[in-house]
Design an enzyme around this catalytic site. Structure first.
Site, PDB file in Angstrom:
ATOM      1  N   ASN A   1      59.127   0.063  15.552  1.00  0.00           N
ATOM      2  CA  ASN A   1      59.054  -0.450  14.175  1.00  0.00           C
ATOM      3  C   ASN A   1      59.707   0.526  13.191  1.00  0.00           C
ATOM      4  O   ASN A   1      59.523   1.726  13.275  1.00  0.00           O
ATOM      5  CB  ASN A   1      57.590  -0.611  13.753  1.00  0.00           C
ATOM      6  CG  ASN A   1      56.756  -1.220  14.839  1.00  0.00           C
ATOM      7  OD1 ASN A   1      57.028  -2.329  15.281  1.00  0.00           O
ATOM      8  ND2 ASN A   1      55.762  -0.477  15.303  1.00  0.00           N
TER       9      ASN A   1
ATOM     10  N   GLU B   1      62.229   5.628  21.292  1.00  0.00           N
ATOM     11  CA  GLU B   1      61.866   4.871  20.078  1.00  0.00           C
ATOM     12  C   GLU B   1      62.646   5.383  18.871  1.00  0.00           C
ATOM     13  O   GLU B   1      63.093   4.617  18.034  1.00  0.00           O
ATOM     14  CB  GLU B   1      60.361   4.931  19.813  1.00  0.00           C
ATOM     15  CG  GLU B   1      59.474   4.488  20.969  1.00  0.00           C
ATOM     16  CD  GLU B   1      59.866   3.180  21.629  1.00  0.00           C
ATOM     17  OE1 GLU B   1      60.439   2.303  20.950  1.00  0.00           O
ATOM     18  OE2 GLU B   1      59.623   3.031  22.838  1.00  0.00           O
TER      19      GLU B   1
HETATM   20  N1  B3K Z   1      60.939  -2.645  22.135  1.00  0.00           N
HETATM   21  C1  B3K Z   1      59.642  -2.322  22.665  1.00  0.00           C
HETATM   22  C2  B3K Z   1      59.125  -3.301  23.645  1.00  0.00           C
HETATM   23  C3  B3K Z   1      58.478  -4.508  23.070  1.00  0.00           C
HETATM   24  C4  B3K Z   1      57.798  -5.310  24.126  1.00  0.00           C
HETATM   25  C5  B3K Z   1      57.459  -6.681  23.741  1.00  0.00           C
HETATM   26  N2  B3K Z   1      56.700  -7.381  24.728  1.00  0.00           N
HETATM   27  C6  B3K Z   1      59.613  -0.973  23.266  1.00  0.00           C
HETATM   28  C7  B3K Z   1      60.905  -0.332  23.577  1.00  0.00           C
HETATM   29  O1  B3K Z   1      61.658  -0.792  24.415  1.00  0.00           O
HETATM   30  O2  B3K Z   1      61.223   0.636  22.962  1.00  0.00           O
HETATM   31 ZN    ZN Z   2      63.370   0.145  23.829  1.00  0.00          ZN
END
Ligand code: B3K
Ligand code: ZN
Length: 892
Positions: free
Chosen positions: A272, A305
């Site tokens: 996020n 992230e």
């Molecule tokens: N983008 C999120 C994963 C979201 C999962 C949804 N079921 C974590 C990552 O890949 O960084």
């Molecule tokens: Zn990811």
């Protein structure tokens, strides 16, 4: 109110993509936070997208109580819109719309951990992929990007901390014991990146100076009592920020970057914007609760992230079929980050080997099963089922192939062009490929097949040495097995990095007409683009040993007939450390396959001296990084051995591998003992690469030593357990003790240690997860024991980490016990999937995948497996998550 079930789940196709009928420019949200009744008011400004064939204004929603819907200031009557399933349509909306929506939701009842939910009295959100629609009606699709302002209001005592994306612009008291905080995110973003956190949290914070001189505020938020476990996450964050500046010229674009840890989380973490939310497993660490593996995991997930801020957030996905655009690329980036932090050539190789091991063990298996899909899938029922090793790990291999083909600087140029073209946009995998092609002038048309064709390609090698002409010809032939829905496959564009070794083990300078520009180099990247191609090398004065697919330059299976002598030469000499390791694995696999067959046929088992001596030489070679030696000495897992067979016999594989381990110990006892003693790490614990490598080799030696019943080695492990000053050594010793088969007295002593461990760490959830996992994967743990452990007061299916630690670990990582001949493992699996389905469909569907490869087992087991699958499929109110997985398995 609707629930998560779908009677006839609909398949969504990539080819059906239609651009949104309306764009959203701004979103203002007001939350009155209450655990069982949160009121959400949303105001958004929208404008018609004249380029779309969709004329209606379309919103998505799930499990919402709609209280109010206003368009341009006018309350909409029920007849003015239509709700069908998760879709709300307004026909004939004007071109400019201000939509105001009020909804009520119940976070406490939300056990799916998607949308807004409660965790230990705090509020947490998870919106990727489609969780935002559980908060409000919204065009919840990644190509709708808007600017958000968020007002949070809540009881001040219960929820003293109020966080959302971006910058805090105002906060204060509301009287009546309530307070507020207003957040503004200056960047437009898709709804899946929305986040809010509220509750009782504390933080470690630091001001950090970027390379440009700008100061930013970094915070790691945790529940009270955990501030002694945030330093490593903070260090990892700072390393990530610096690395992205240095390696890719990418700067943090916000003034404030927050990480929040929660114990209830479906995945590892979530990117996020400015407010990353993490599973505690990837934040909390100190030497007494976290192992070296945990430290490395935190570093890589914090990096992952953070790197999403550019690859995912600034440039996002047009639709969910493009998921690998951000995930494959970001995994590649986090792998490079970890490798660069270690810095040394062998350190890089060690990281590469670990990553490839995971790819082969899990992704190759996915490619060979009913859920096989291309890196850019063509269809899905439930997008959450497509956060797979194919999207992530194979996707990162695809990105790595550009890197291999274009080189370090060429790849960087491609990345620069990608951002120059697409910053602030939602794009497709093809756009990334175009940036790589246009920046380098290379034709990457055929490369597209890596995105569209599923399955693991196989590359067969035939080589001929012509002594008279002094030429060496390598013929590479590629093929790819059929996968669901794809029978015909066209040739891939495969980079094959290679070299040739002389009899002395040294690299031979390479001369090939086709690669004239690189004449004399000792390593080349051959480009295999046809079904079969021959590469001729000249001036080769004696028959060489080929070293192919160096550093694992493509995600393929290399079929090549090496003699044991050739493998021995490669293991001892290859200048490419990956292929050195690979040669050792080939030697081991060959033997483990033979042993397994011998077990099945009741023949006597034996292991030859050549193999044992090769291991001895590696173990004792002080010039090699201990981490590398550990990898060579680690036998292929039971799952990897299983892939070598058409029909899998888990018990025979287990017996064979155990025999090999015990025999290796019988012959190398003295060497293992000196490796143990030579790699102690006295003094203060440090998670640096060198110390980790030492501990890794030492603890591998310990686990081998305990394969051979003997009083002194048991005591060695016992002493290590009792005296350990860090979790790495403590857990390694406890694992060895628990798996030791010795006298009754020793068994009792091991049980006592296990009990003591529980008592000492009762309050540390992450350590109790380890305690469950250790038992779930122990050799003697059968289905009955798992059922016993499920009755333990500390066990619950409600918490994903805990559920995974016991039940997933058993089903996925204790194959000889899970595949019990009476089918009791499968019956347990069915019960668990059904129970989890009610609580948390995403987690249930993950467990459901344990049965993907049921067709690979003998008929006698298949009967039980099919019954278990059918039982799940017949369950009422099955989520589309689980239904997709089990119905694809049953149809295979
Ligand atoms: N983008 C999120 C994963 C979201 C999962 C949804 N079921 C974590 C990552 O890949 O960084
Ligand atoms: Zn990811």
């Amino acid at each position: 109110m609707r629930n998560d079930t779908a009677s006839k789940p609909e398949t969504i196709f990539r080819k059906d993509y239609i651009a949104p009928g309306f764009w959203v420019d701004t979103v203002e949200m007001g939350f009155d936070l209450d655990l069982s009744a949160t009121h959400v008011a949303t105001r958004m400004t929208m404008r018609r997208n004249h380029d779309s064939s969709e004329k209606d204004l379309v919103l998505f929603g799930e499990s919402l109580k709609l209280l109010q819907l206003r368009m341009n200031g006018v309350n909409l009557k029920k007849s003015a819109y239509k709700i069908e399933g998760e879709t709300l349509r307004i026909a004939n909306a004007p071109d400019e719309v201000t939509l105001e929506i009020e909804t009520r939701i119940n976070p406490l009842k939300n056990t799916s951990l998607s949308g807004l939910y409660a965790s230990n009295g705090n509020f947490i959100t998870q919106c990727e992929a489609e969780g935002f629609r559980k908060i409000t009606w919204f065009p919840d699709r990644p190509d709708v990007m808007a600017k958000y302002t968020v007002m949070l209001r809540a009881d001040k005592k219960k929820f003293p901390v109020l966080l959302s994306n971006g910058n805090l612009i105002e906060e204060g008291d509301l009287g009546d014991g309530r307070h507020f905080a207003k957040w503004e995110d200056p960047f437009k973003k898709p709804s899946y990146l929305f986040a809010l956190v509220a509750g009782k949290l504390v933080c470690q914070e630091e001001n950090y100076k970027l390379k440009s001189g700008r100061e930013v505020l970094l915070q790691v938020w945790v529940e009270d009592g955990n501030l002694d476990k945030t330093q490593h996450a903070m260090d990892s964050l700072k390393n990530s920020i610096r690395w992205d500046e240095e390696r890719f010229g990418l700067e943090l674009d916000l003034d404030r970057f927050m990480i929040v840890a929660t114990g209830d989380f479906n995945m590892g973490a979530m990117e996020n914007k400015g407010l990353n939310i993490f599973n505690t497993k990837y934040v909390l660490a100190n030497p007494s609760i976290a192992t070296d593996v945990d430290y490395a995991g935190i570093e890589s997930v914090v990096g992952h992230e953070y790197f999403h801020n550019w690859t995912g957030n600034r440039v996002t996905c047009r639709d969910w079929f493009q998921l690998s655009l951000k995930e494959g690329l970001t995994v590649f980036r986090d792998q490079e980050f970890s490798a660069d932090l270690v810095g040394t050539a062998t350190g890089r190789a060690v990281k590469r080997i670990e990553d490839v091991r995971l790819l082969r063990q899990v992704q190759f298996s996915e490619d060979a099963g009913p859920m096989a899909h291309p890196v850019r899938p063509d269809s899905f029922v439930e997008i959450n089922n497509f956060y797979t090793v194919t999207i992530y790990e194979k996707g990162s291999e695809v990105v790595r192939m550009y890197y291999t083909l274009l080189g370090h600087d060429g790849f960087r140029k491609g990345m620069d062009l990608y951002f120059e073209r697409h910053d602030g946009q939602a794009v497709e995998c093809d756009d990334f490929r175009a940036a790589m092609a246009d920046s380098s002038g290379r034709d990457l048309t055929q490369f597209e097949r890596w995105y569209s064709q599923a399955g693991t390609p196989r590359v067969k090698v035939d080589a001929i040495y012509d002594a008279e002409a002094q030429t060496y010809s390598i013929t590479l032939s590629q093929s790819c097995p059929a996968t669901p829905g794809q029978t015909e496959k066209l040739p891939f564009h495969i980079p094959v990095a290679m070299g040739l070794l002389g009899a002395d083990g040294k690299d031979i300078p390479l001369h090939s007409v086709a690669y004239e520009a690189q004449a004399g180099a000792t390593s080349l990247v051959l480009e295999l683009t046809e079904a079969s191609q021959t590469f001729v090398f000249t001036g080769v004065s004696s028959k060489p040993v080929p070293s192919l697919l160096r550093n694992f330059s493509a995600p393929v299976v290399l079929e090549i007939d090496y003699s044991d002598e050739e493998l021995g030469l490669l293991l001892a000499n290859d200048s490419d450390p990956f292929n050195r390791w690979e040669a050792g694995q080939r030697l081991a696999t060959r033997r483990l396959v033979k042993l397994t067959t011998a077990v099945q046929q009741g023949e006597e088992l034996s292991l030859d001296g050549m193999f044992i001596e090769a291991l001895r030489a590696t173990l004792n070679d002080a010039s090699l990084d201990p981490a590398f030696r550990e990898l060579v000495l680690t036998l292929p897992s039971e799952a990897m051995i299983a892939e070598e067979f058409k029909v899998v016999d888990p018990q025979a594989i287990h017996t064979a591998r155990q025999f090999a381990r015990a025999t290796i110990t019988e012959h190398l006892r003295a060497d293992l003992l000196s490796a143990y003693e030579g790699h102690l790490t006295p003094g203060k614990y440090s998670p640096d690469a060198q110390s980790m490598a030492k501990r890794g080799l030492k603890n591998l030696a310990l686990s081998y030593l305990l394969e051979w019943s003997d009083e002194s080695t048991f005591e060695l492990a016992k002493t290590q357990f009792d005296d350990a000053e860090n979790m790495t050594d403590r857990l390694a010793a406890l694992t060895a003790l628990t798996n030791f088969s010795g006298t009754d007295k020793q068994a009792k002593s091991a049980a006592k240690s296990l009990k003591a461990f529980y008592k000492d760490f009762k309050k540390e959830a992450l350590v109790i997860d380890k305690w469950f996992m250790l038992q779930a994967t122990a050799r003697t743990t059968d289905v009955a024991k798992i059922r016993d452990l499920m009755e333990h007061p500390a066990f619950t299916l409600n918490n994903p980490n805990r559920a995974r630690s016991l039940t997933f670990a058993f089903c996925n990582a204790n194959p000889s016990r899970f595949h019990a001949v009476d089918g009791s493992g499968y019956a347990l699996w069915a019960e668990l999937v059904i129970a989890l389905n009610k609580l948390n469909p995403q987690v249930a569907a993950r467990l459901a995948r344990s049965m993907d490869r049921w067709k690979k087992y003998p008929e006698s087991l298949q009967v039980h497996m099919k019954a278990a699958l059918q039982k799940v499929a017949d369950t009422k109110k099955l989520s589309k998550d689980v239904l997709e997985v089990v119905s694809k398995a049953l149809a295979s």
